[in-house]
Write an enzyme that holds these catalytic residues in place. Sequence first.
Site, PDB file in Angstrom:
ATOM      1  CD  GLU A  69       0.871  -9.774  -0.215  1.00 40.01           C
ATOM      2  OE1 GLU A  69      -0.488 -10.104  -0.545  1.00 40.01           O
ATOM      3  OE2 GLU A  69       1.360  -8.975   0.416  1.00 40.01           O
ATOM      4  CD  GLU A  80      -5.093  -6.115   1.229  1.00 42.49           C
ATOM      5  OE1 GLU A  80      -5.608  -6.361   0.117  1.00 42.49           O
ATOM      6  OE2 GLU A  80      -3.727  -6.051   1.652  1.00 42.49           O
TER       7      GLU A  80
END
Length: 822
Positions: free
Chosen positions: A396, A692
Amino acid sequence: MTAPARWAPGTPDDAESGSSTRSALRNARWIRPAEPRVAPPGQRPAHLLRRTFAVDEQHLAGSARVLAHVTAHGVYEFFLNGVRVGDEELTPGFTAYRERLQVQSFDVTDLLVPGVNTAVALLSDGWFRGRHGFERRADGFGTRTGLLAALVATGPAGRRTLVATDDRWLSRSGHVTRADLMDGQAVDLRLLDTAWFTGGGEPAGWAPVLPAEDALTADRDRLVPAEGPPVRRVEELAPRAVTRPRPGSAVLDFGQNVNGWVRLSELGPAGTHLTLTHGESLGADGQVDTDHLRAFVFATGERLPAGQVDEVVSAGRPGEVFEPRHTTHGFRYAQVDGLPEGLDLSGARAVVVHSDLPRTGEFACSDERLNRLHEVVRWSFRGNACAVPTDCPQRERSGFTGDWQVFVATAALLHDVQVFSERWLRDLAADQWADGRIPTVVPNPAGNRPSGVAFEDASAGSAGWGDAAAIVPWELWRAYGDTGSLAEQVPAALRWVEYAASCAERARHPERAARRPVPAPHERYLWDTGFHFGEWLEPGVPPRPDPTADHGVVATAYLHRSALLTARLAAALGWHDVHERCSAIAAGARDAWQREYLTPGGRITEESQANYVRALAFGLVPRELRTAAADRLAELVRQAGGHLGTGFLATGALLPVLADTGHADLAHELLLDEGNPSWLGMLAAGATTVWEWWDGVGVDGGVRGSLNHYSKGAVASFLHTHVAGLRLPEDPGPAEAGYRRVRIAPVPSAHLTWARTVQDTRAGRLEVGWEVADGVLTLDVTLPCGTVADVELPDGTARRLDGGSHRLRCAHRPPGALAGRG
Ligand code: BGC
């Protein structure tokens, strides 16, 4: 194109104020390249915009200096007489462009010559028009790129504009055949004519630029001087290994997951077409695997390509180099396809690119694994500090609010992030919705209003994410003690708190309303409606955002926290009304949280490690119940097989909370755990940045999510604040913030023989180090003049120290200590 010109930091007369920046550009017009057909997103070329102009010898001699003031809609590189100006990358940076657009000011005095000069800008889509965010939508801020520039000479005779963007500039597409921050960059060097940069080359192909006139370009009030350290090429890494998974392909392993690009200096004979795919992991076949980085369209679930693919076609000229400066990638590996026989890749380099933030803090101890963890966390931060703080540098690369909220205090222990964060907070304020909601990413392409994408709009204002509005200014205040920007920041924090409080007051979760038809009085402050990500990414819980879930236990806790911090910030400013209003909300939310979620015995009704950590960290558990709640947290950890169970929001506070509530041994056990989930487990599995997901690389070798998200790396704070022992006060007074008062309280563990930290602060350098030998702990402390430290030694003795160097000792023989181990 030779060596870069030097960078000119703004000076009071030329660039420090918005009005002088705007005045320097008053003779410049916004222009855009002739672009009869706009290619699809990701496929759009960079354009060259050029002007050849004469400079009078007398003017030059009479000028003390010449500054080039440049900005763009898109990303630009600026060249003067064939020299790349400055050493900044990805200019003009990423801000809430509708409200704030940075202008760079470069000293180009030495680059100008009497007579004919040539200015060229190479302009690509950048954040303005390129793809961005989870869904990789393009045209976020506009459908046309644009350039605004002026060269202004200053001297005894005043200011004179030597050249400025206007209708006399020409444009063309060139050798950069596509450039996108997410998709990558393609360069066909056969199309490049280096004479373009010095005013030569075939005139054919150049067309007059077009005026770029619209409401946005007409708004010059949004032009601001560049704020804080720019993005730069900071370091280069040589490949650690080169493998050949199949004929014609090589995989370069740089040994470190970074943000940046690959520079190639051997491109093969003319026409050689190389493709570079960048990724964080390799598949079983040894090729770069980007499948885990693919995002999807929220509405349809359609999976999107991972991007990060560069291409170069060689022109066969000696000395040719490929360096794609209009994109960056998150990668450890680069797969080069299309290799001709014998092409030498030993000169390939990973160029590490990020905001050039000064290093401020260091940590080291006797356990190399912890030193490595600290470095891996720092690499994750470096990978996510590119113009704005991002969630990840590949999937992103967005300024997710929650991520910076969670990590900013840790980042401030590693690098100077004050101006970097203040700039981002200005964008946050600019992007705040009229109702006080904060979008999940800042800068937000949709600006201060819904984007029309259902999931994005529904998720704006999640607790733990929007709270960045209060928590980031608070952590900056603690670390830097600067009230200068608070007056700008507190209004956004207040509006956020008011928004959250009004949500709490207005609506009730349908399930609670069914269970308890008549609302209890405390529910006025119970924030149990609206979309929230919740704790997010606890071990074994895949991301499944559910707008119907009741996340009141998380959201009400954050309502208390943000209201409390905003109240404290308002007090620092002397804003009594705001202080009182927010204190009342904080007290109401605390009471609501306790009545709804806390039992008289100190248990939380919705039990999870994260909920206990948050409650204890945020002061939601009354003093008399803290021990019971902390013991229960420790019990939950034991029940989980001695493993942590926190996710995105609470992980950073887990170890400090345990250590501060009498469970230091357990905190150290978790820190040293190598099982799954754990930090050292990640490292043992080869992580070079923080994952993550806790199981980013599963036991099966499968890769999930991004391998470079700093949020769980917030554990690095514990190394500074508890292992070494240098802490900021929880609630510093105006004369104490910014390391003018500290607490020094090392929490040594049996397996460590020494630890130390150094922190360069606004007050000066602080050093804290301890060592254990023969049952004695020796603590060395150096404080700058004017800093006061409250020291607590592990044996319970306390001392107050002033500036200077000090040595303290106490008996220390922790159970199970092994002399000399570590
Ligand atoms: C991002 C996060 C972010 C989360 C919740 C993810 O896709 O990578 O780091 O905070 O979404 O919005």
